[in-house]
Design an enzyme around this catalytic site. Structure first.
Site: not given
Ligand code: 5GP
Length: 176
Positions: A43, A98, A102, A106-107, A130, A158
């Site tokens: 991404g 990144e 969200d 992940t981070l 977000k 995507d």
């Protein structure tokens, strides 16, 4: 039900302004230092290349690819590295780049994971955020634009592998 582009949320011009602002901020904060930008594939590939061109301090780039373990649409926050860095980051100033934050899982996990490799410093940079969707508290040093809780595509992001090449960021919705 298929998905279609509903409307443009962020224009190419706004994205360019955002990259310039972040690049200038990073250039200021890291004056006199060298950095390694670490793009999270896939991404972040477009954002990373735009951002890098607005950074005025000596800069290496690297990429990593991760996938999160989870059941169905739920992410567990446990990240598996599917492509690791080529660079030894020990003693280096790194910035993880990144596309979007969200839930933050992940981070958060990536920061913890990369910290174990003893970089001199670690910062996180995201194009989009977000905040309404956050599940874990996470400090993101550089945030481009905050967006509402909508599913976006374009500018690297995507749906089912498509739309990454769109120059603007658009909202995807159900086709009905
Ligand atoms: P987190 O761990 O913060 O929940 O997940 C971040 C990842 O979820 C992003 O890197 C991205 O791959 C995906 N993601 C989250 N929101 C969106 C969105 O609105 N559009 C797209 N295309 N991907 C998203």
């Amino acid at each position: 039900m298929s998905k279609t582009i509903k409307r443009v949320l962020i224009s190419r011009a706004e994205i360019d302004q955002m990259c310039r602002r972040l690049g200038e901020q990073i250039t200021h904060d890291y004056a006199g230092k060298e950095i390694i930008l670490i793009g999270v594939l896939k991404g972040a590939f477009i954002f990373m290349s735009d951002l890098a061109r607005y950074i005025g301090v000596p800069c290496r780039i690297d990429f990593m690819s991760v996938s999160s373990y989870g059941s169905g649409t739920r992410t567990s926050g446990v990240v598996r590295i599917t492509k690791d860095l080529d660079t030894d980051i020990t003693g280096k100033h790194i910035i993880v780049v990144e596309d979007i934050v969200d839930t933050g899982l992940t981070l958060k996990h990536l920061r913890e994971l990369l910290s174990t490799r003893n970089p001199a410093s670690i910062a996180l940079c995201t194009a989009f955020d977000k905040p309404d969707r956050r599940k874990v508290e996470i400090m993101v040093e550089y945030t481009g634009l905050q967006i509402p809780d909508e599913f976006i595509v374009g500018y690297g992001l995507d749906f089912d592998g498509k739309y990454r090449n769109l120059p603007d960021v658009s909202v995807l919705g159900d086709d009905n």
